[in-house]
Motif scaffolding. Structure first.
Motif, PDB file in Angstrom:
ATOM      1  N   TYR A  60      -8.396  17.437  28.103  1.00  0.00           N
ATOM      2  CA  TYR A  60      -8.051  18.817  28.425  1.00  0.00           C
ATOM      3  C   TYR A  60      -9.139  19.742  27.899  1.00  0.00           C
ATOM      4  CZ  TYR A  60      -3.575  16.613  29.135  1.00  0.00           C
ATOM      5  OH  TYR A  60      -2.584  15.767  29.571  1.00  0.00           O
ATOM      6  N   GLY A  61      -9.459  20.748  28.692  1.00  0.00           N
ATOM      7  CA  GLY A  61     -10.368  21.813  28.284  1.00  0.00           C
ATOM      8  C   GLY A  61      -9.563  23.096  28.260  1.00  0.00           C
ATOM      9  N   GLY A  62      -9.217  23.566  27.081  1.00  0.00           N
ATOM     10  CA  GLY A  62      -8.277  24.688  26.996  1.00  0.00           C
ATOM     11  C   GLY A  62      -6.914  24.223  27.464  1.00  0.00           C
ATOM     12  N   ASP A  63      -6.344  24.934  28.420  1.00  0.00           N
ATOM     13  CA  ASP A  63      -5.036  24.552  28.962  1.00  0.00           C
ATOM     14  C   ASP A  63      -5.144  23.715  30.229  1.00  0.00           C
ATOM     15  OD1 ASP A  63      -3.754  25.950  26.950  1.00  0.00           O
ATOM     16  OD2 ASP A  63      -3.625  27.800  28.110  1.00  0.00           O
ATOM     17  N   SER A  64      -6.360  23.443  30.661  1.00  0.00           N
ATOM     18  CA  SER A  64      -6.549  22.760  31.938  1.00  0.00           C
ATOM     19  C   SER A  64      -6.858  21.287  31.765  1.00  0.00           C
ATOM     20  CB  SER A  64      -7.700  23.404  32.708  1.00  0.00           C
ATOM     21  OG  SER A  64      -7.423  24.740  32.985  1.00  0.00           O
ATOM     22  N   PRO A  65      -6.194  20.432  32.552  1.00  0.00           N
ATOM     23  CA  PRO A  65      -6.550  19.018  32.521  1.00  0.00           C
ATOM     24  C   PRO A  65      -7.901  18.803  33.169  1.00  0.00           C
ATOM     25  CG  PRO A  65      -4.847  19.414  34.162  1.00  0.00           C
ATOM     26  CD  PRO A  65      -5.091  20.714  33.479  1.00  0.00           C
ATOM     27  N   ILE A  66      -8.689  17.918  32.585  1.00  0.00           N
ATOM     28  CA  ILE A  66     -10.010  17.573  33.093  1.00  0.00           C
ATOM     29  C   ILE A  66     -10.009  16.154  33.640  1.00  0.00           C
ATOM     30  CG2 ILE A  66     -12.396  17.135  32.398  1.00  0.00           C
ATOM     31  CD1 ILE A  66     -12.009  19.345  30.293  1.00  0.00           C
ATOM     32  N   SER A  67      -9.262  15.284  32.975  1.00  0.00           N
ATOM     33  CA  SER A  67      -9.221  13.883  33.351  1.00  0.00           C
ATOM     34  C   SER A  67      -7.882  13.285  32.942  1.00  0.00           C
ATOM     35  CB  SER A  67     -10.352  13.123  32.653  1.00  0.00           C
ATOM     36  OG  SER A  67     -10.264  11.744  32.940  1.00  0.00           O
ATOM     37  N   ILE A  68      -7.436  12.303  33.704  1.00  0.00           N
ATOM     38  CA  ILE A  68      -6.188  11.611  33.375  1.00  0.00           C
ATOM     39  C   ILE A  68      -6.339  10.122  33.645  1.00  0.00           C
ATOM     40  CG2 ILE A  68      -4.603  13.535  33.735  1.00  0.00           C
ATOM     41  CD1 ILE A  68      -4.935  10.897  36.392  1.00  0.00           C
ATOM     42  N   THR A  69      -5.528   9.349  32.963  1.00  0.00           N
ATOM     43  CA  THR A  69      -5.409   7.925  33.236  1.00  0.00           C
ATOM     44  C   THR A  69      -4.115   7.408  32.621  1.00  0.00           C
ATOM     45  OG1 THR A  69      -6.466   5.742  33.076  1.00  0.00           O
ATOM     46  CG2 THR A  69      -6.718   7.198  31.190  1.00  0.00           C
ATOM     47  N   PRO A  70      -3.393   6.553  33.326  1.00  0.00           N
ATOM     48  CA  PRO A  70      -2.284   5.857  32.683  1.00  0.00           C
ATOM     49  C   PRO A  70      -2.809   4.597  31.984  1.00  0.00           C
ATOM     50  CG  PRO A  70      -2.158   5.582  35.069  1.00  0.00           C
ATOM     51  CD  PRO A  70      -3.402   6.372  34.766  1.00  0.00           C
ATOM     52  N   LEU A  71      -2.410   4.400  30.750  1.00  0.00           N
ATOM     53  CA  LEU A  71      -2.760   3.209  29.992  1.00  0.00           C
ATOM     54  C   LEU A  71      -1.594   2.234  30.098  1.00  0.00           C
ATOM     55  CD1 LEU A  71      -4.584   1.750  27.838  1.00  0.00           C
ATOM     56  CD2 LEU A  71      -3.164   2.894  26.132  1.00  0.00           C
TER      57      LEU A  71
END
Length: 92
Positions: A60-71
């Protein structure tokens, strides 16, 4: 959603976190079902289920998601990061 709530690392104003309450599922749905090549046309319920049954990790950058992944893990000997997606604005 499964969560460990163990991971909260900050560096250069970026946050890596496993808190599922930070997930923006509509944005994640768009990223995976529209912008990725491997998950095109997956429906919202399928993507949501994948995250509910995994440990979600996000940058996350501030309140915004930048990247996601399920582990995906057995919790003892195996872990797999799947469907890793970075927002185009943060790719080089």
């Amino acid at each position: 959603m499964a969560t460990l709530n163990l991971l909260r690392q900050t560096r250069d104003e970026l946050l890596l976190n496993d808190d599922e309450t930070l997930l923006d599922m509509p944005r994640i749905f768009h990223w995976l079902s529209v912008e990725s090549y491997w998950a095109l046309c997956r429906d919202f319920e399928l993507i949501e289920s994948a995250f509910k049954n995994s440990y979600p990790l996000g940058f996350y950058g501030g309140d915004s998601p930048i990247s996601i992944t399920p582990l995906v893990s057995d919790g003892a000997t195996f872990a797999w990061l799947r469907d890793v997606f970075f927002d185009w604005a943060f790719r080089r």
